[in-house]
Design a protein around this motif. Structure first.
Motif, PDB file in Angstrom:
ATOM      1  N   TRP A 123       0.831  -1.199   0.000  1.00 43.71           N
ATOM      2  CA  TRP A 123       0.000   0.000   0.000  1.00 43.71           C
ATOM      3  C   TRP A 123       0.867   1.252   0.000  1.00 43.71           C
ATOM      4  O   TRP A 123       0.539   2.245  -0.653  1.00 43.71           O
ATOM      5  CB  TRP A 123      -0.930  -0.006   1.208  1.00 43.71           C
ATOM      6  N   ALA A 124       1.993   1.220   0.727  1.00 45.71           N
ATOM      7  CA  ALA A 124       2.896   2.365   0.759  1.00 45.71           C
ATOM      8  C   ALA A 124       3.456   2.647  -0.630  1.00 45.71           C
ATOM      9  O   ALA A 124       3.574   3.801  -1.046  1.00 45.71           O
ATOM     10  CB  ALA A 124       4.030   2.112   1.750  1.00 45.71           C
ATOM     11  N   GLY A 125       3.791   1.588  -1.356  1.00 46.87           N
ATOM     12  CA  GLY A 125       4.322   1.763  -2.700  1.00 46.87           C
ATOM     13  C   GLY A 125       3.287   2.298  -3.672  1.00 46.87           C
ATOM     14  O   GLY A 125       3.557   3.199  -4.473  1.00 46.87           O
ATOM     15  N   VAL A 126       2.058   1.744  -3.597  1.00 46.86           N
ATOM     16  CA  VAL A 126       0.992   2.169  -4.501  1.00 46.86           C
ATOM     17  C   VAL A 126       0.626   3.619  -4.243  1.00 46.86           C
ATOM     18  O   VAL A 126       0.499   4.432  -5.180  1.00 46.86           O
ATOM     19  CB  VAL A 126      -0.240   1.265  -4.339  1.00 46.86           C
ATOM     20  N   SER A 127       0.426   3.990  -2.962  1.00 45.38           N
ATOM     21  CA  SER A 127       0.034   5.356  -2.646  1.00 45.38           C
ATOM     22  C   SER A 127       1.124   6.362  -3.023  1.00 45.38           C
ATOM     23  O   SER A 127       0.828   7.448  -3.537  1.00 45.38           O
ATOM     24  CB  SER A 127      -0.299   5.470  -1.157  1.00 45.38           C
ATOM     25  N   THR A 128       2.390   5.981  -2.796  1.00 46.78           N
ATOM     26  CA  THR A 128       3.483   6.877  -3.157  1.00 46.78           C
ATOM     27  C   THR A 128       3.557   7.076  -4.660  1.00 46.78           C
ATOM     28  O   THR A 128       3.772   8.185  -5.156  1.00 46.78           O
ATOM     29  CB  THR A 128       4.823   6.301  -2.648  1.00 46.78           C
ATOM     30  N   ARG A 129       3.347   5.994  -5.407  1.00 49.28           N
ATOM     31  CA  ARG A 129       3.389   6.048  -6.865  1.00 49.28           C
ATOM     32  C   ARG A 129       2.257   6.925  -7.402  1.00 49.28           C
ATOM     33  O   ARG A 129       2.491   7.786  -8.278  1.00 49.28           O
ATOM     34  CB  ARG A 129       3.292   4.627  -7.415  1.00 49.28           C
ATOM     35  N   VAL A 130       1.052   6.742  -6.889  1.00 49.03           N
ATOM     36  CA  VAL A 130      -0.097   7.490  -7.404  1.00 49.03           C
ATOM     37  C   VAL A 130       0.022   8.958  -7.034  1.00 49.03           C
ATOM     38  O   VAL A 130      -0.116   9.849  -7.901  1.00 49.03           O
ATOM     39  CB  VAL A 130      -1.402   6.897  -6.862  1.00 49.03           C
ATOM     40  N   LEU A 131       0.264   9.251  -5.766  1.00 51.76           N
ATOM     41  CA  LEU A 131       0.335  10.647  -5.329  1.00 51.76           C
ATOM     42  C   LEU A 131       1.518  11.383  -5.985  1.00 51.76           C
ATOM     43  O   LEU A 131       1.386  12.537  -6.372  1.00 51.76           O
ATOM     44  CB  LEU A 131       0.469  10.699  -3.809  1.00 51.76           C
ATOM     45  N   GLY A 132       2.646  10.681  -6.116  1.00 50.76           N
ATOM     46  CA  GLY A 132       3.803  11.316  -6.743  1.00 50.76           C
ATOM     47  C   GLY A 132       3.568  11.605  -8.211  1.00 50.76           C
ATOM     48  O   GLY A 132       4.006  12.636  -8.731  1.00 50.76           O
ATOM     49  N   SER A 133       2.866  10.693  -8.901  1.00 49.15           N
ATOM     50  CA  SER A 133       2.571  10.901 -10.321  1.00 49.15           C
ATOM     51  C   SER A 133       1.613  12.082 -10.521  1.00 49.15           C
ATOM     52  O   SER A 133       1.656  12.745 -11.557  1.00 49.15           O
ATOM     53  CB  SER A 133       1.959   9.637 -10.919  1.00 49.15           C
ATOM     54  N   LEU A 134       0.780  12.336  -9.525  1.00 52.36           N
ATOM     55  CA  LEU A 134      -0.173  13.453  -9.604  1.00 52.36           C
ATOM     56  C   LEU A 134       0.444  14.751  -9.103  1.00 52.36           C
ATOM     57  O   LEU A 134      -0.216  15.808  -9.121  1.00 52.36           O
ATOM     58  CB  LEU A 134      -1.424  13.141  -8.798  1.00 52.36           C
ATOM     59  N   GLY A 135       1.694  14.672  -8.618  1.00 52.14           N
ATOM     60  CA  GLY A 135       2.353  15.865  -8.121  1.00 52.14           C
ATOM     61  C   GLY A 135       1.894  16.294  -6.750  1.00 52.14           C
ATOM     62  O   GLY A 135       2.078  17.454  -6.346  1.00 52.14           O
TER      63      GLY A 135
END
Length: 269
Positions: free
Chosen positions: A256-268
């Motif tokens: 979950w930490a990886g998925v949330s970091t990936r999504v939020l980071g991609s959205l800036g």
């Protein structure tokens, strides 16, 4: 081509200047004819030698720099043992919970922290020296030239620093500031294993990465796994232009930490 820095005497015993002198003497001797050639002594002394400068036999010991008496010394290239301290903080895994193979390998030895890869003052990882890098390549069966270590090791260190910069960008605003920032727990490389993204990009006609790393980062007690694909940059063919690399570092989608970091980071965010 002889590597730079080697002993100048470790070369062909007959240098070009000496060979040219012999050729000139042979041509002059042929032009003079047999009558002008000085007679050879019937029993020449071991201390007599024929001088190409005077054109006659002279008495005296052979010069110490004679090509036939100069011993050829072996060429030995000594590798640097200096180790550079990185800017990457190291997280020492707690032994209170089970460790994976990479984490067990990263644990500092009980008898010598200097060999653990961690700087005792800063707590950062220490890069291998040229000697250690060369030994590791030979141990893994790679073809390695000691003379190349002076260039390979700095490039290796610089690329890892770039990778850590990319990871810190992903970790920004994710909570690691509360405990001093993210720390690297362990890392592993496997150039033959393509990531799903790299495989898909390859199907689309893009070049495959030349290497892949898997890094485990500690975020205030939470482990976040990252994958890094290393690509060669475009060769512009300009003289003096430094080598370029492109790094695609991103959190793995296995937690979950990886998925949330990936999504939020991609959205800036």
């Amino acid at each position: 081509m002889r590597p730079e820095g080697l002993d100048p005497e470790a070369k062909c015993p007959v240098d070009p200047k000496t060979r040219e002198k012999w050729l000139e003497a042979a041509k002059a001797k042929k032009a003079q004819g047999p009558k002008t050639t000085p007679p050879l002594p019937s029993t020449p002394s071991p201390l007599q030698r024929y001088s190409l400068d005077t054109g006659r036999w002279e008495t005296g010991a052979h010069p110490s720099h004679s090509p036939t008496t100069t011993p050829r010394r072996p060429c030995v290239l000594t590798l640097d043992t200096h180790r550079e301290i990185s800017t990457i903080p190291r997280a020492v895994p707690s032994t209170s919970k089970p460790l994976n193979t990479a984490e067990r390998a990263a644990l500092p030895p009980a008898n010598s922290e200097a060999d653990s890869g961690q700087d005792s003052a800063s707590g950062n990882w220490i890069y291998p020296s040229q000697e250690m890098f060369f030994a590791a390549m030979k141990r893994k069966g790679h073809t390695a030239n000691p003379a190349d270590m002076n260039s390979i090791v700095p490039i290796h260190n610089a690329v890892n620093e770039c990778a850590w910069t990319e990871i810190k960008n992903w970790e920004r605003r994710r909570g690691s500031e509360a405990c001093g920032g993210p720390k690297l727990v362990s890392f592993a490389g496997d150039s033959k294993a393509l990531t799903p993204k790299a495989r898909i990009m390859g199907w689309m006609g893009y070049e495959n990465p030349f290497d892949r790393h898997d890094w485990v980062v500690d975020r205030c007690g939470t482990r976040v796994e990252y994958v890094i694909d290393f690509y060669s940059g475009k060769d512009e063919g300009l003289k003096g232009k430094s080598l370029s690399f492109y790094l695609d570092a991103r959190p793995k989608l296995n937690s979950w930490a990886g998925v949330s970091t990936r999504v939020l980071g991609s959205l800036g965010i």
